[in-house]
Design a protein around this motif. Structure first.
Motif, PDB file in Angstrom:
ATOM      1  N   ARG A   1       0.833  -1.207   0.000  1.00  0.00           N
ATOM      2  CA  ARG A   1       0.000   0.000   0.000  1.00  0.00           C
ATOM      3  C   ARG A   1       0.867   1.255   0.000  1.00  0.00           C
ATOM      4  O   ARG A   1       0.632   2.201  -0.768  1.00  0.00           O
ATOM      5  CB  ARG A   1      -0.938  -0.015   1.201  1.00  0.00           C
TER       6      ARG A   1
ATOM      7  N   ALA B   1       2.661   1.581  -3.450  1.00  0.00           N
ATOM      8  CA  ALA B   1       1.732   2.043  -4.489  1.00  0.00           C
ATOM      9  C   ALA B   1       1.456   3.532  -4.325  1.00  0.00           C
ATOM     10  O   ALA B   1       1.412   4.273  -5.311  1.00  0.00           O
ATOM     11  CB  ALA B   1       0.431   1.250  -4.433  1.00  0.00           C
TER      12      ALA B   1
ATOM     13  N   ALA C   1      -3.791   6.323  -7.224  1.00  0.00           N
ATOM     14  CA  ALA C   1      -4.205   5.255  -8.144  1.00  0.00           C
ATOM     15  C   ALA C   1      -5.248   4.376  -7.477  1.00  0.00           C
ATOM     16  O   ALA C   1      -5.051   3.880  -6.373  1.00  0.00           O
ATOM     17  CB  ALA C   1      -3.004   4.418  -8.577  1.00  0.00           C
TER      18      ALA C   1
ATOM     19  N   VAL D   1      -4.828  -0.992  -8.282  1.00  0.00           N
ATOM     20  CA  VAL D   1      -3.537  -1.488  -7.819  1.00  0.00           C
ATOM     21  C   VAL D   1      -3.635  -2.997  -7.647  1.00  0.00           C
ATOM     22  O   VAL D   1      -4.618  -3.497  -7.110  1.00  0.00           O
ATOM     23  CB  VAL D   1      -3.138  -0.851  -6.465  1.00  0.00           C
TER      24      VAL D   1
ATOM     25  N   VAL E   1       4.118  -4.881  -6.898  1.00  0.00           N
ATOM     26  CA  VAL E   1       3.012  -3.919  -6.885  1.00  0.00           C
ATOM     27  C   VAL E   1       2.922  -3.304  -8.279  1.00  0.00           C
ATOM     28  O   VAL E   1       3.916  -2.800  -8.802  1.00  0.00           O
ATOM     29  CB  VAL E   1       3.243  -2.812  -5.840  1.00  0.00           C
TER      30      VAL E   1
ATOM     31  N   ALA F   1       0.459  -0.608 -10.542  1.00  0.00           N
ATOM     32  CA  ALA F   1      -0.613   0.383 -10.449  1.00  0.00           C
ATOM     33  C   ALA F   1      -0.666   1.200 -11.734  1.00  0.00           C
ATOM     34  O   ALA F   1       0.327   1.307 -12.461  1.00  0.00           O
ATOM     35  CB  ALA F   1      -0.374   1.311  -9.258  1.00  0.00           C
TER      36      ALA F   1
ATOM     37  N   HIS G   1      -0.450   4.483 -13.786  1.00  0.00           N
ATOM     38  CA  HIS G   1       0.450   5.598 -13.532  1.00  0.00           C
ATOM     39  C   HIS G   1       0.157   6.748 -14.486  1.00  0.00           C
ATOM     40  O   HIS G   1      -0.032   6.530 -15.683  1.00  0.00           O
ATOM     41  CB  HIS G   1       1.899   5.126 -13.718  1.00  0.00           C
TER      42      HIS G   1
END
Length: 174
Positions: free
Chosen positions: A27, A30, A37, A40, A149, A151, A153
């Motif tokens: 977390r 990210a 975001a 994720v 991870v 996410a 972007h």
């Protein structure tokens, strides 16, 4: 802005602790790579983190991957498939925390390259979509693993055209 946990202030974004802290680490990672975001994904790949070997060459100058690299990419690819039904398109952020079982000197960039290559066609269309990246090596003798991870972007360098450039039947050069 949220308060940073006490353990994370001592020079690391990632809180100290074992596997039970992996979701919190993901977390935070990210949030640092792709603030705000909503989309994720977190994948934990068990076992010693793989590292991309340098390219090998045939006598006629062509490059090839070692069997070990191919097997490691396949194993990591299967772990990524559990979270990705189809490859994501557009700009992506990638963060990896490599928990090594020993102090052997292995470059973080080679471990990142392994993840980038293993995710091609599975988590993303092509690793050229990754416009933010973070990798860190940590020590966990008892539970080696890789926390990945991914996410969405936002970047001024738009990579939404990567899926079009790599239509089925076309292969990435190199």
């Amino acid at each position: 802005m949220s308060e940073v946990p006490e353990q994370a202030r001592a020079g690391s974004l990632l809180p100290a602790g074992g596997r039970d802290r992996d979701r919190e680490r993901a977390r935070l990672l990210a949030g640092a790579l792709a603030p705000g975001a909503a989309d994720v994904r977190v994948v934990v790949v068990g076992g010693e983190p793989a590292s991309k070997a340098r390219p090998r060459f045939t006598r006629d100058g062509r490059t090839y991957k070692t069997d070990r690299d191919t097997q490691a990419e396949t194993r990591t690819g299967w772990e990524l498939r559990r979270s990705f039904r189809q490859p994501w398109t557009g700009n992506l952020a990638l963060g990896c925390i490599f928990f090594r079982p020993d102090r052997q000197r292995i470059d973080v960039d080679n471990m990142l390259k392994h993840i980038c290559d293993a995710g091609n066609g599975i988590a993303w269309v092509d690793d050229a979509q990754i416009t933010a990246v973070y990798g860190v090596a940590e020590l966990d003798v008892e539970n080696p693993r890789t926390v990945v991870v991914v996410a969405r972007h936002v970047s001024s360098l738009d990579r939404s055209d990567v899926a079009v450039a790599l239509r089925p039947g076309r292969r990435k050069a190199g």
